[in-house]
Design an enzyme around this catalytic site. Sequence first.
Site, short mmCIF file in Angstrom:
data_model
loop_
_atom_site.label_atom_id
_atom_site.label_comp_id
_atom_site.label_asym_id
_atom_site.label_seq_id
_atom_site.Cartn_x
_atom_site.Cartn_y
_atom_site.Cartn_z
N LYS A 21 17.39 -25.12 0.52
CA LYS A 21 16.99 -25.94 1.66
C LYS A 21 17.90 -27.17 1.84
O LYS A 21 18.65 -27.52 0.92
CB LYS A 21 15.52 -26.36 1.47
N TYR A 61 8.80 -17.89 8.83
CA TYR A 61 7.48 -18.18 8.27
C TYR A 61 6.36 -17.32 8.87
O TYR A 61 5.29 -17.23 8.28
CB TYR A 61 7.16 -19.67 8.39
N ASN A 163 10.88 -29.26 -1.45
CA ASN A 163 10.86 -28.55 -2.72
C ASN A 163 12.10 -27.70 -2.98
O ASN A 163 12.08 -26.76 -3.75
CB ASN A 163 9.56 -27.74 -2.86
N HIS A 166 13.31 -21.97 -1.02
CA HIS A 166 12.30 -20.99 -0.66
C HIS A 166 12.61 -19.72 -1.42
O HIS A 166 13.78 -19.35 -1.54
CB HIS A 166 12.33 -20.69 0.85
N GLU A 177 12.04 -10.59 4.84
CA GLU A 177 12.87 -11.81 4.93
C GLU A 177 14.35 -11.48 4.83
O GLU A 177 15.17 -12.10 5.51
CB GLU A 177 12.45 -12.79 3.84
#
Length: 208
Positions: A21, A61, A163, A166, A177
């Site tokens: 990210k 998502y 965080n 992913h 994905e």
Amino acid sequence: MFKKNSPATHPKHERTLVLIKPDAIQRSLVGEIIRRYERAGLKLVALKMFVPTKEQIEQHYTLDPHWRRVTGEKTIKSYLDRGLEPPVKDPLDVTRILLERLTRYMTSGPILAAVWQGAHAVAIVRKLTGGTEPLTSDVGTIRGDFVLDSYQMTDRDGRSIRNLVHASGSIAEAEQEIAHWFSPTELINYRLVAEQILYDVNMDGIFE
Ligand code: GDP
Ligand code: MG
């Protein structure tokens, strides 16, 4: 005798998707993160860097049609577990707000998308990545070792949890994905010499 499965179904073919990210790139953690998956024995079969669009993130998502409801319910429960009143009652409203924050976070800079392959790739990557909220992620995991965010802070500031990565949550999620972020020709089929030691039945080929 135990029955042998066909070579095509061997667990070493399992693949999972990782997104590194924007915060991980800004904090110069790309090498560290890749190193952790790589040294576990996983094989990198695709990697690219780009700035994702809002649409790409929203689609990512919501590939699972249940994601909006399940994530909304899970988030409401996490408020209640902390003795807090959820800001909105409807799980779908919760998810709408979450998704807005997630797209703001994920489109704030370049990201890296990677596909890792190897035995139990999905579970191994999740284990090395750690739990969603860095405050409670295990020590020794990427999220536990390199960042300090919490839902207490994200709720206060109206933003997404930072965080760093992913990682796909299941084999089915990984398949969807990977297809979302990569075309089949971007996935490279190749052999890694270390796989002989990881997977060969007799580890033959060591002696000259
Ligand atoms: P992951 O698979 O560990 O990344 O986490 P999930 O797929 O369960 O959640 C996706 C994203 O939704 C997370 O990165 C968070 O931004 C958000 N999210 C999930 N659970 C919660 C929660 O309990 N509270 C809040 N504020 N956000 C959450
Ligand atoms: Mg997830």
